[in-house]
Design an enzyme around this catalytic site. Structure first.
Site, short mmCIF file in Angstrom:
data_model
loop_
_atom_site.label_atom_id
_atom_site.label_comp_id
_atom_site.label_asym_id
_atom_site.label_seq_id
_atom_site.Cartn_x
_atom_site.Cartn_y
_atom_site.Cartn_z
N VAL A 285 0.75 -1.14 0.13
CA VAL A 285 0.13 -0.09 0.02
C VAL A 285 1.05 1.46 0.00
O VAL A 285 0.60 2.26 -0.74
CB VAL A 285 -1.15 0.07 1.18
N ASP A 332 5.02 32.60 -39.02
CA ASP A 332 4.76 33.95 -40.01
C ASP A 332 5.43 34.96 -39.60
O ASP A 332 5.75 35.20 -38.23
CB ASP A 332 3.24 34.26 -39.90
N ASP A 647 -2.58 31.41 -40.26
CA ASP A 647 -4.11 32.18 -40.28
C ASP A 647 -5.26 31.78 -41.16
O ASP A 647 -6.18 31.93 -41.04
CB ASP A 647 -3.98 33.61 -39.93
N ASP A 651 -3.42 27.50 -44.57
CA ASP A 651 -2.43 27.11 -43.66
C ASP A 651 -2.70 25.73 -42.95
O ASP A 651 -1.85 25.40 -42.09
CB ASP A 651 -2.32 28.27 -42.57
N ASN A 713 8.66 6.90 0.51
CA ASN A 713 8.67 5.46 0.49
C ASN A 713 10.01 4.89 1.30
O ASN A 713 9.77 3.66 1.86
CB ASN A 713 8.38 4.85 -1.07
N THR A 746 -0.76 12.68 5.47
CA THR A 746 0.03 14.10 5.54
C THR A 746 0.74 14.26 4.05
O THR A 746 0.96 15.35 3.91
CB THR A 746 1.06 13.79 6.60
P1 ATP Z 1 2.97 36.35 -43.45
O1 ATP Z 1 3.14 35.22 -44.59
O2 ATP Z 1 4.33 36.60 -42.58
O3 ATP Z 1 1.78 36.54 -42.85
P2 ATP Z 1 2.22 38.25 -45.50
O4 ATP Z 1 1.17 38.80 -44.58
O5 ATP Z 1 3.09 39.18 -46.23
O6 ATP Z 1 3.19 37.65 -44.47
P3 ATP Z 1 0.31 37.17 -47.23
O7 ATP Z 1 -0.60 37.63 -46.58
O8 ATP Z 1 0.52 36.01 -47.77
O9 ATP Z 1 1.56 37.10 -46.35
O10 ATP Z 1 0.66 38.27 -48.42
C1 ATP Z 1 1.59 37.88 -49.35
C2 ATP Z 1 1.74 38.98 -50.16
O11 ATP Z 1 0.53 39.59 -50.83
C3 ATP Z 1 2.19 40.51 -49.47
O12 ATP Z 1 3.62 40.57 -49.22
C4 ATP Z 1 1.80 41.62 -50.45
O13 ATP Z 1 2.59 41.82 -51.51
C5 ATP Z 1 0.51 40.96 -51.10
N1 ATP Z 1 -0.67 41.11 -50.29
C6 ATP Z 1 -0.88 41.16 -49.30
N2 ATP Z 1 -2.34 41.88 -48.98
C7 ATP Z 1 -2.77 42.18 -50.31
C8 ATP Z 1 -4.21 42.79 -50.44
N3 ATP Z 1 -5.16 42.82 -49.63
N4 ATP Z 1 -4.36 42.93 -51.80
C9 ATP Z 1 -3.25 42.81 -52.60
N5 ATP Z 1 -2.18 42.27 -52.20
C10 ATP Z 1 -1.75 41.80 -51.07
#
Ligand code: ATP
Length: 926
Positions: A285, A332, A647, A651, A713, A746
Site C-alpha cells: 500500500v 509567420d 491564419d 495554412d 517510501n 500527510t
Molecule cells: P506572412 O506570411 O508572414 O503573414 P504576408 O502577410 O506578407 O506575410 P500574405 O498575407 O500571404 O503574407 O501576403 C503576401 C503578399 O501579398 C504580401 O507581401 C503583399 O505583397 C500581397 N498582399 C497582401 N495583402 C494584399 C491585399 N489585400 N491585396 C493585394 N495584395 C496583397
C-alpha cells in the site's frame, strides 16, 4: 414564420420572392422583432453535446483502477486477518482517494470547458439592412449571413449571391474536393448536392457569398449527424500512456517488494504468517503511487489556465506537454513577429518619389514632394495610383486623430494602410467609388499574392485595378506609365523598379505594386467569363506603395528567450526575401549569414535538400501557405518537434501536420483555428514563448511531485528492513497503520501544491526535453531514493533509537509493546513527516535556491504543510486516534528535535543546488 416543414431542397428551388416569404426574411435581413421571435422558437444555434460519457461511470472509474483494486483487496485481507481497523483505514483511504481523483478530473474538465467558451466563433449577418458581427450561436433561421473565405459555415443556408465561392464540405461528405457553390439552383445526385445550399459544419475556402439561414443548431444536417455520432472516445495522450506505464510499473514493484518482505518475514525471521502478511500488505500500500494520475491531470489543467492568461488558448491538455518539447517554431512574419500596422511612408512612381508623413493609422499626415504638400489634380499618375488603391480596397478604417489611440479596422491591415494614405492625400474616395462602381472582384489569395477589381467609370469605360506583390505584377505587366505616357515596359524599367524595391526592402520595408488595365467595353456583358488567367495580364505598371510594419516591441526579448531555450525559429512569410531577411536580422532571429529560400526555390528543391537546408539558419520568403507543410515535414524528418503558426485557409495542412499548430485568434480564419492545437488571442509571437515556458513548467512540476511522493517510501520501508534484517531483534519501528498515515494522509496536500509551482528561473535556459526522455528519470530516482529518502531514513531511525535510549536502551532491550514502544514509533513517524516538510520545500526547485523564489511564495504548499503538521498532531494527541495508530504524546525535547529537522535538510539541499549551479550548469541566473 418560417415554413419549417420544407426541406433544404424545396427551399433551394423557390423563386427568390417566394423564398423570402417562406423564410419570413428579406434582402435586408431580419429585423430585431423577427430575430427575437425566431430565437425563442429555435433556441441558440449550437450543436448540443449529450453529456459525453456517463457521469456515474466517470465517478466509479476512480474506484476501479488497478491501484484501487489492489487497495480494495488489501482491505479485505486485513479484515480477514482480524485487523479491522487496518482494513477500514485502507478502504477509507481508497474512498477518499477516489473522491479526490473525481474532483480533480472534474476540475480539469471544467477548466477545459471554460476555455472552449472563450472561443466563440463570430459571424457577420445583415439585420435591418446593417452588417453586424454576432456570435454564431445567435444566428437564427432567416438571418442573412455574409460569408468570406476562411469562415466556418454555421447554419444550413441558401446562397443569394456569390463571387468565386468555393466550399470544403469534407467534414460532411468525406470528399476532399472543393465544391463550387453559387446562387442558381442545380441539383446533383448526392445527399448534399444542391449548388445553392451550404451546410453547417463546412467551411468557405475561397471567394465570398451571402446566404439566408434555413436551419440552425441540431436541425441542420450536421446536427442530425452529430446526434448519431456523439459518443466518440478520445485517444490517450503520450503523457497518459507514460503515466499509465509508470503507475503499473510502480504497482508491480510494490507487489514484488510486498512478496519479498512477506517471504523474508515468514522464512527468515519466522514471524507469524498472518502478521507477516499484514506487514507485507502495508508495504504494498505504501509503495503504490496513489494520486499520481489525477494530480497530473490537474496540473495540466492549471497549466492550461495559466497559458490562457498569457493569451495562449490550448485546445487540449496533451498539447501542454508537447509545447514543452518544442524545438523549432515555424513562424509567420506579418502580424506575428511584426505589429501588422502598415504605414505607407513612400510612394514610388517611375519618375518621381513621394514621402508620406504621419505614423500608424492616423490620418493627419500628408503626401509630400520635397517638403511640399501634394494634392489631387497635381500629378495624374499619382491620382491614378490613388484611385487604384481606393477602388481596389475592401477595408474601412475609423481613424484616430490622437497618437496612441486605436484605429477601428474592418478588413486587412495592408488595405487599412492604403485607406489612410488616400485620406492623407485628401482623395474624395466615397465620390470616386460612387462614380466607378465595382463590377467584379478577383479576390486576393496568398498563392498569387494579388487582388484585382473591375470598375466601370461613368463614361462606361472598364478598368482593371490590380495591387499585389511586385514580382508577380511585373511578370504580368506589359507596359508602364511614365510621366502621363503609357509605353512598353523594358528590361531597363524592370531593373530600375527592382532596384528601388531592394533599397526599401533592405530597410525592412515592403512594397506593394499597383497596376491597371483598360478592358474592352463588351467585357461588362460577360463578366462571368473574366477569370484570373484571362484578365490579370497585359497590365500597365503604375507604381509602388512602400509600407513599414515595425516589429512588435516585445519580440526582441521573446526571440532572445527562445534562443536561450535552444528553440530555433524559422520565419516563413509571404513577404519578399529582402524585407523578410532585414526584419529577421533586426529582431535577432538570424545572423546576416542566414540563407533565404524563396517559394520558387522551395518548389524546385528535393525533400532531402530541404531537410539539409532547414538544419541551418534559414528564412523562407514569398512562400505560399501550402508550402509551409513541406517545411514542417522536413523539420520533423530531422527529429524536431515543430510548432507552426498560421491564419489562412491554406495554412490548415501545416497546422495539422505540426506537432503544435498555432492559429491567430484575432486575424485567423475559422479554418485555421479549427486545425490548430493552440490559439493566440493576441496573435503575438511572444505568447508562444510564454506558452512553451508554461509547458516546460508543468512537466517539471509533475517531476517535482513524483520526487516528493516517491522519496517518503524509503523511510517508510527502512524500518521494516531493519526489522527483517535484525531477524526481528529490532521491533518494527513503524507500524503498518503509521505508514499509511504518511502516504495517504500527510503527504497528499503538499504534493498537490508542487503541481502548481510557478516556472523555475532557468527553465528557459535549458535545451528542450527530448521526446524519449521519461518522466521518471535517473536524476529523480537518485534524489528520491539515494538522497532525500536515505537521509530521512537515517533521521527517523535515529529518532527511534533516541527515544529507546532515553528509556534505558541498550541496558534494557528495545521496547516491542506498551507506552515506550508507542512513543518510539510515534517519533519515527513524526520524524518522517518533518523530513517530508523539508522535502516539499526542497522539491520546489531543481537548481534554483528556494530562498530566491521565496520560501512562502507557493501558498498551496504552505497550506499543505500546515495541514500536514496539524494532521500528525491530531494523530499523536487525540486519544481515539492514539489507539488506532498506536501513537503516544511526545515531550518538549522530542518536539524540539522534530522542529529542528527541516532546517539542516533545507540548508544541505541548498548547498547541493549551489554546487550543481556553480559547477554543472551554465545558467546565467544572475
Ligand atoms: P506572412 O506570411 O508572414 O503573414 P504576408 O502577410 O506578407 O506575410 P500574405 O498575407 O500571404 O503574407 O501576403 C503576401 C503578399 O501579398 C504580401 O507581401 C503583399 O505583397 C500581397 N498582399 C497582401 N495583402 C494584399 C491585399 N489585400 N491585396 C493585394 N495584395 C496583397
Amino acid at each position: 414564420m418560417i415554413e419549417e416543414n420544407k426541406t433544404n431542397d424545396q427551399f433551394a428551388q423557390l423563386p427568390l420572392d417566394e423564398f423570402y416569404q417562406a423564410v419570413d426574411s428579406s434582402p435586408t435581413g431580419l429585423n430585431a422583432n423577427q430575430v427575437q421571435q425566431q430565437r425563442s422558437k429555435y433556441g441558440p444555434n449550437v450543436i448540443t453535446a449529450t453529456k459525453t460519457g456517463n457521469r456515474l461511470w466517470k465517478f466509479f472509474k476512480n474506484f476501479t483502477s488497478l491501484m484501487a483494486g489492489l487497495l480494495w483487496v488489501s482491505g479485505f485481507i486485513a479484515i480477514f486477518a482480524k485487523m479491522p481497523e487496518l482494513g477500514i483505514a485502507i478502504w477509507t483511504v481508497n474512498i477518499i482517494n477516489g473522491l479526490f481523483s473525481y474532483w480533480q478530473e472534474d476540475q480539469a474538465q471544467k477548466a477545459s470547458d471554460a476555455l472552449k467558451k472563450m472561443l466563440p466563433t463570430q459571424a457577420t449577418v445583415i439585420r435591418d439592412g446593417k452588417s453586424v458581427q454576432i456570435d454564431t450561436a445567435d444566428i437564427v433561421p432567416g438571418d442573412l449571413i455574409v460569408i468570406a473565405a476562411g469562415n466556418s459555415i454555421s447554419a444550413d443556408a441558401r446562397i443569394i449571391s456569390s463571387d468565386s465561392f468555393q466550399v470544403d464540405e469534407s467534414a460532411l461528405t468525406g470528399e476532399s474536393d472543393l465544391r463550387d457553390k453559387k446562387a442558381t439552383y442545380h441539383r446533383g445526385s448526392g445527399r448534399f448536392d444542391e449548388d445553392n445550399i451550404i451546410f453547417a459544419g463546412t467551411v468557405a475556402s475561397s471567394g465570398n457569398a451571402q446566404a439566408v439561414a434555413l436551419k440552425t443548431g441540431m436541425n441542420t444536417e450536421f446536427g442530425k449527424i452529430a446526434r448519431l455520432t456523439q459518443s466518440q472516445t478520445s485517444k490517450p495522450s503520450p503523457l497518459e500512456i507514460e503515466l499509465n506505464r509508470l503507475t503499473r510499473q510502480l504497482s508491480m514493484i510494490a507487489i514484488l517488494i510486498g512478496i519479498s518482505f512477506f517471504l523474508t518475514a515468514v522464512f527468515i525471521v519466522h514471524y507469524p504468517v498472518v502478521q507477516s502478511f499484514i506487514f507485507a500488505l502495508g508495504m504494498v500500500v505504501a509503495f503504490i503511487p496513489e494520486g499520481l494520475l489525477p494530480t497530473v491531470t490537474l496540473s495540466l489543467a492549471q497549466g492550461v489556465q495559466r497559458m490562457a492568461k498569457k493569451h495562449a488558448l490550448v485546445k487540449n491538455l496533451n498539447s501542454v506537454e508537447t509545447l514543452g518539447e518544442t524545438t523549432v517554431i515555424a513562424s509567420d512574419k506579418t502580424g506575428t513577429l511584426t505589429q501588422n500596422q502598415m504605414t505607407i511612408n513612400h510612394i514610388w512612381l517611375p519618375d518621381q518619389v513621394y514621402a508620406v508623413s504621419g505614423e500608424g493609422y492616423v490620418d493627419n499626415g500628408q503626401v509630400l514632394d520635397q517638403g511640399q504638400v501634394v494634392k489631387p489634380g497635381q500629378n495624374p499618375d499619382l491620382d491614378l495610383l490613388m484611385q487604384a488603391i481606393a477602388l481596389n480596397n475592401d477595408t474601412t478604417v475609423k481613424p484616430i486623430s490622437q497618437p496612441g489611440g486605436q484605429a477601428q479596422i474592418v478588413g486587412t491591415p495592408t488595405e487599412a494602410g492604403l485607406v489612410i494614405l488616400t485620406e492623407k492625400y485628401q482623395l474624395a474616395s466615397a465620390t470616386l467609388k460612387d462614380a466607378n462602381p465595382r463590377l467584379k472582384t478577383l479576390v486576393f489569395d496568398s498563392d498569387r499574392k494579388r487582388m484585382s477589381t473591375i470598375n466601370q467609370a461613368s463614361n462606361g469605360k472598364l478598368t482593371l485595378y490590380t495591387k499585389g506583390a511586385l514580382d508577380g505584377i511585373l511578370a504580368i505587366s506589359q507596359s508602364i506609365l511614365v510621366d502621363g505616357q503609357v509605353r512598353a515596359i523594358t528590361t531597363n524599367d524592370i531593373q530600375k523598379i527592382q532596384a528601388a524595391n531592394e533599397l526599401y526592402a533592405a530597410q525592412g520595408l515592403r512594397a506593394l505594386a499597383i497596376a491597371v488595365r483598360d478592358l474592352p467595353a463588351e467585357t461588362s456583358q460577360n463578366l462571368a467569363d473574366c477569370t484570373i488567367a484571362n484578365t490579370e495580364k497585359d497590365l500597365t505598371f503604375v507604381g509602388l506603395t512602400i509600407m513599414a510594419d515595425p516589429p512588435r516591441p516585445e519580440i526582441y526579448e521573446a526571440v532572445k528567450k527562445a534562443h536561450q531555450a535552444q528553440i530555433r525559429i524559422i520565419m516563413v512569410t509571404g513577404d519578399g526575401p529582402i524585407t523578410a531577411k532585414s526584419i529577421a536580422v533586426k529582431i535577432g532571429l538570424v545572423s546576416d549569414q542566414a540563407r533565404v529560400i524563396t517559394g520558387d526555390e522551395l518548389t524546385a528543391m528535393s525533400d532531402e535538400n530541404l531537410r539539409q537546408a532547414v538544419k541551418g539558419e534559414v528564412i523562407f520568403a514569398r512562400v505560399a501557405p501550402e508550402q509551409k507543410y513541406r517545411i514542417v515535414k522536413a523539420n520533423q524528418a530531422n527529429g524536431e518537434i515543430v510548432a507552426s503558426t498560421g491564419d489562412g485557409v491554406n495554412d490548415a495542412p501545416a497546422l495539422k501536420q505540426a506537432d503544435i499548430g498555432i492559429a491567430m485568434g484575432a486575424t485567423g480564419t475559422d479554418v485555421a483555428k479549427d486545425a490548430a492545437d493552440m490559439i493566440l488571442t493576441d496573435d503575438n509571437f511572444a505568447s508562444i514563448i510564454a506558452a512553451i515556458e508554461e509547458g516546460r513548467t508543468v512537466y517539471s512540476n509533475i517531476q517535482k511531485f513524483l520526487l516528493y511522493i516517491l522519496n517518503s517510501n524509503v523511510p517508510e520501508a527502512f524500518p521494516s528492513v531493519l526489522f527483517l534484517f535484525s531477524g526481528g531483534f529490532i521491533p518494527l519501528p513503524l507500524t503498518v497503520m503509521q505508514i499509511l498515515t504518511i502516504d495517504l494522509g500527510t503527504d497528499m496536500l503538499p504534493a498537490l501544491g508542487l503541481g502548481s509551482e510557478k516556472s523555475e528561473p532557468g527553465v528557459m535556459q535549458q535545451p528542450p526535453r527530448s521526446r524519449s526522455a521519461h518522466l521518471l528519470n535517473k536524476s529523480i530516482i537518485w534524489k528520491a531514493f539515494g538522497l532525500y529518502g536515505l537521509i530521512a531514513s537515517l533521521i527517523s531511525t535515529a529518532a527511534y533509537f533516541f527515544v529507546n535510549y532515553a528509556y534505558g536502551w541498550p541496558k534494557h532491550a528495545l521496547a516491542s509493546s506498551g507506552a515506550i514502544y508507542a512513543e518510539a514509533t510515534t517519533i519515527t513517524l513524526a520524524a518522517i513527516v518533518f523530513c517530508q516538510v523539508a522535502a516539499a520545500i526542497n522539491a520546489r526547485t531543481k537548481y534554483t535556491s528556494v530562498f530566491k523564489i521565496g520560501i512562502f511564495s507557493n501558498r498551496h504548499i504552505i497550506t499543505g504543510l500546515v495541514f500536514e503538521i496539524a494532521l500528525i498532531s491530531l494523530i499523536i494527541y487525540l486519544p481515539f486516534l492514539q489507539s488506532v495508530f498506536n501513537t503516544h504524546a511526545l515531550g518538549l525535547q522530542e518536539w524540539l528535535f522534530l522542529l529542528a529537522i527541516p532546517i539542516p535538510l533545507i540548508l544541505l539541499e541548498e548547498l547541493r543546488k549551489w554546487i550543481v549551479r556553480k559547477y554543472y550548469l551554465k545558467l546565467n541566473q544572475n
